[in-house]
Design an enzyme around this catalytic site. Structure first.
Site, mmCIF file in Angstrom:
data_model
loop_
_atom_site.group_PDB
_atom_site.id
_atom_site.type_symbol
_atom_site.label_atom_id
_atom_site.label_comp_id
_atom_site.label_asym_id
_atom_site.label_seq_id
_atom_site.Cartn_x
_atom_site.Cartn_y
_atom_site.Cartn_z
ATOM 1 N N ASN A 152 0.811 -1.223 0.000
ATOM 2 C CA ASN A 152 0.000 0.000 0.000
ATOM 3 C C ASN A 152 0.842 1.271 0.000
ATOM 4 O O ASN A 152 0.317 2.364 0.184
ATOM 5 C CB ASN A 152 -0.969 0.001 1.190
ATOM 6 N N HIS A 321 -4.862 5.819 10.659
ATOM 7 C CA HIS A 321 -3.771 6.098 9.714
ATOM 8 C C HIS A 321 -4.196 5.911 8.265
ATOM 9 O O HIS A 321 -3.393 6.083 7.349
ATOM 10 C CB HIS A 321 -2.572 5.216 10.021
ATOM 11 N N GLY A 324 -7.865 1.342 6.005
ATOM 12 C CA GLY A 324 -7.872 0.012 6.625
ATOM 13 C C GLY A 324 -8.460 -1.021 5.686
ATOM 14 O O GLY A 324 -9.519 -0.804 5.091
#
Length: 393
Positions: A152, A321, A324
């Site tokens: 990612n 963050h 997900g």
């Protein structure tokens, strides 16, 4: 916020049972103080849940920091706006792909830039002070500074709500950080086995404060966190240079960095919470102290956010963050097609390949829901939309 157990509080409205169970197990460890905070983007991880904030007294769990120590994001706002950019964005994507080595294991052929040399000098001196040799973990650690990785991790050109152009990227401590983490996770497992400590999960093996093994991990982990931060700075310098050439500016110095944010989301720091000094491990979470700027990216085809922390003490001054994962990589590959990825990436310049099917936006949680769940954790300052995306296979 939901109180799942006395030691586990959750801000996640989308929470799979397996993720919930994993977080309950981690929160049951005897040195958690005062509680584990589960972020809106929580999903299953190694030992500890990704998207969790884990405060510990007198011990640290290396797997709760994760194998990409110091992973995080950096964003720079330029003085340019969308109408000032060339219409053809492919040359910029290809230029970035040439300037920044991509994918797992990728490295520079040589160290040729002055800013790279300065950062390596700082890291070499820091490693000497920490009492270890990074080359024992990864012989190419110097050549990997300024490289992206895969999964990612990304580099993007984005535009905010006022059409101002931002450069944005996500990466960590590369191979050397991974090897440091793996080594200390194994040390923790071996010590717990030696001391006959019964663990609910072997990846919750911990190091006790005051031991040589504990402080060795702290020293090397802190070095890897610095490596990750400088790695992002190094890549951003290269991206700025390619961007400057693409828009017709004379040099990178002519790109004004009117705002800049660089933050970790896989790391540990000593912080004071609920009357105690704790080791606070944010595994997939950012520091959201009141007024602190942070970055929360969506997936490769959705919005990202520049945020300001609200300093929620119950959430241990933390925030999510990113979006997900909702689908594992293997499940995403079985579920989605390249054509669906193309549709999701309409209007965004990216490398059209099957390699990115597992990164399709639909494999992630709805970033809008994540941000709604985080309403008492952060305030949104800017919403960023991608126009160029660069990823490693």
């Amino acid at each position: 916020m939901e109180k799942i157990t006395p030691k586990l509080l959750s801000w996640a409205s989308i929470l799979e049972q397996g993720t919930r169970d994993q977080a309950v197990t981690t929160a049951s460890m005897p040195f958690i103080h005062p509680h584990l905070a589960l972020m809106p983007d929580a999903h299953l991880g190694l030992g500890a849940t990704v998207g969790s904030v884990i405060p510990t007294l007198g011990a640290i769990i290396p797997a709760a920091v994760g194998v990409d120590i110091g992973c995080g994001m950096i964003a720079v706002r330029t003085q340019l706006t969308l109408p000032e950019l060339p219409a053809d964005r492919r040359p910029l994507r290809e230029a970035i792909e040439r300037a920044v080595p991509l994918s797992a294991g990728a490295a520079n052929r040589k160290v040729s830039r002055e800013h790279t040399e300065h950062r390596l000098e700082e890291l070499t001196a820091a490693a000497e002070q920490a009492g270890f040799e990074p080359g024992r973990y990864a012989k190419t650690w110097e050549l990997q500074l300024g490289t992206l990785g895969s999964g990612n991790h990304f580099i993007e050109v984005t535009v905010d709500e006022e059409q101002r152009v931002w450069l944005f990227l996500h990466s960590g401590s590369r191979g050397v950080g991974n090897k440091i983490a793996q080594k200390h996770i194994k040390v923790a497992r071996d010590l717990c086995e030696k001391w006959w400590i019964d663990l609910p999960d072997k990846d919750l093996a911990y190091l006790s404060e005051g031991t040589d093994e504990f402080w060795a991990y702290i020293r090397e982990m802190r070095w890897a966190q610095r490596y990750a931060l400088l790695n992002r700075e190094e890549m951003m310098d290269r991206v700025v240079r390619q961007f400057a050439e693409w828009v017709g500016l004379g040099s990178a110095d002519e790109v004004e960095r009117t705002e800049e944010v660089n933050c970790h989301h896989n790391y540990t720091e000593q912080e004071h919470h609920f009357g105690k000094d704790v080791w606070l491990s944010r595994k997939g979470a950012i520091n959201a102290e009141r007024g602190r700027m942070g970055l929360i990216p969506g997936s490769m085809g959705t919005a990202s956010y520049v945020v300001s922390g609200l300093g929620n003490p119950v959430a241990l001054n933390s925030a999510p963050h990113g979006a997900g994962r909702e689908y594992s990589r293997s499940r995403a590959r079985r579920t989605f097609t390249r054509e669906q990825l193309r549709e999701a990436m309409t209007g965004i310049e990216y490398r059209d390949t099957d390699a990115f099917i597992d990164e399709i936006p639909a494999a992630y949680k709805d970033i809008d829901q994540v941000m709604a769940d985080a309403a008492d954790l952060v305030e949104v300052r800017h919403t960023l939309r991608q126009i160029v995306n660069v990823k490693g296979d």
